[in-house]
Write an enzyme that holds these catalytic residues in place. Structure first.
Site, short mmCIF file in Angstrom:
data_model
loop_
_atom_site.label_atom_id
_atom_site.label_comp_id
_atom_site.label_asym_id
_atom_site.label_seq_id
_atom_site.Cartn_x
_atom_site.Cartn_y
_atom_site.Cartn_z
CE1 TYR A 248 57.43 49.96 37.32
CE2 TYR A 248 55.36 48.79 37.06
CZ TYR A 248 56.46 49.13 37.83
OH TYR A 248 56.57 48.63 39.11
CE1 TYR B 202 72.79 39.74 30.94
CE2 TYR B 202 74.81 39.13 32.07
CZ TYR B 202 74.13 39.96 31.20
OH TYR B 202 74.80 40.98 30.58
#
Ligand code: NAD
Ligand code: UDP
Ligand code: UDP
Length: 326
Positions: free
Chosen positions: A149, A163
């Site tokens: 996680y 990005y």
């Protein structure tokens, strides 16, 4: 709302605890909502009350696979959040965080959508800086049972930043601290749900370790308000930004509060502390206050009341549903 302001919003993990509240608030604000979920820990029932609203659409889909839809904004919440759920299939948890982020970022890039990542205080691991500011890089064990996680979420943050740098995407990263409220899953093993269910059934309340570890609990309505403010913030502001309630409690204090508010006859019993369980956690929310003018409004004692009422009603309905991961 003017049609020019109405947006088509994708909420991944929209049938989960936070996602269902977020879908509800977005619809109330006049937006169209595409709720995408694979129902691993979420359930259709969480959004059943929204199905007749004209702007609402529910799609069963796993974000580790590509998704081609046309939307203006994306809230990426898909990921099991409680330790027992994310440790049930740890490889899938990492895939959901990493492949899921890549797919949703690819989608955002294609349709030029603004995209928000539901990150987590777990990126700070078992912190040595307290309270945790966003500039703290954290102390995560990359090999332990929580790593699927924690590291998945850390990698997703990296992907969001890359990005933006590489493709100029409008990104937002929220680091969410422990949140509670109605629609939490009764079997998610989290401390608030466990203690309330145990107290309502007059069963032993299971405090792990000596109960001196701390957490800071944010009521769900406050948290959703923070996510909406962040999504609407200036394009230059990417975060990461901590969202949580800085009021810090020991787990023993939480147990005492739950017993008091439920009027329960439960006893407190101690169980072993799980591996890599963070000793303390409290958000430094200076950045959220300054940039988003956001701060939580609901104190723990107040937020526990509707949460207890929700679990009480759920228990009255008979045997509780078990999610896939539980
Ligand atoms: P949740 O388990 O209730 O919701 C997660 C939802 O994602 C579920 O409906 C589940 O079915 C769905 N999902 C899981 N894997 C998927 C996949 N591969 N494809 C599509 N859907 C998938 O958890 P939550 O508490 O609502 O958490 C929502 C988000 O917020 C998560 O990303 C979590 O990491 C983050 N977060 C939550 C908390 C908290 O205290 N609740 C704290 C920090 C971060
Ligand atoms: N993708 C998607 N929906 C889209 C566009 C892309 O799910 O509308 C997925 C696509 O499958 C790809 C990922 O997002 O694997 C990353 O897309 P990107 O354009 O960044 O990379 P590339 O396609 O060059 O691998
Ligand atoms: N915890 C506990 N009893 C329980 C469940 C959890 O004492 O029945 C403790 C757990 O060890 C941790 C804290 O409560 O120290 C918060 O646990 P949770 O799983 O809710 O969230 P997280 O550890 O991810 O913050």
């Amino acid at each position: 709302m003017k049609s020019s302001q109405r947006q088509r919003v994708l909420v991944t993990g929209g049938a989960g605890f936070l996602g269902s509240h977020l879908c509800e608030r977005l619809l109330q604000a006049g937006h169209e909502v595409l709720c995408v979920d694979n129902f691993f820990t979420g359930a259709r029932e969480s959004v059943l009350h929204l199905r007749d609203q004209p702007g609402f659409e529910l799609l069963r889909h796993d974000v580790t696979f590509p998704l081609y839809v046309e939307v203006d904004r994306i809230f990426n919440l898909a990921c099991p959040a409680s330790p027992i759920h994310y440790q049930f299939d740890p490889v899938q948890t990492t895939k959901t965080s990493v492949h899921g982020a890549i797919n949703m970022l690819g989608l955002a890039k294609r349709v030029q959508a603004r995209i928000l990542q539901a990150s987590t205080s777990e990126v700070y691991g078992d912190p040595q800086v307290h309270p945790q500011p966003e500039g703290y890089w954290g102390r995560v064990n990359p090999l332990g049972p929580r790593a699927c996680y924690d590291e998945g979420k850390r990698c997703a943050e990296t992907l969001f930043c890359d990005y933006r740098r590489q493709h100029g995407l409008e990104i937002k990263i929220a680091r969410i601290f422990n949140t509670y409220g109605p629609r939490m899953h009764p079997h998610d093993g989290r401390v608030v749900s466990n203690f309330i269910v145990q107290a309502l059934r007059d069963e032993d309340i299971t405090v792990y370790g000596d109960g001196s570890q701390t957490r800071s609990f944010c009521y769900v309505d406050d948290l959703i308000g923070g996510l909406l403010c962040l999504m609407d913030s200036s394009p230059d502001f990417t975060g990461p930004v901590n969202l949580g309630n800085p009021a810090e409690f020991t787990i023993a204090e939480l147990a005492a509060q739950v017993i008091e508010l439920t009027g329960s006859g439960s006893r407190i019993v101690h169980r072993p502390l799980p591996q890599d369980d963070p000793k303390q956690r409290r958000p430094d929310i200076s950045l959220a206050r300054e940039v988003l003018a956001w701060r939580p409004q609901v104190p723990l004692a107040q937020g526990l009341v509707p949460t207890i009422a929700y679990f009480d009603a759920l228990l009255a309905r008979g045997p509780m549903p078990v999610a896939a991961g539980a």
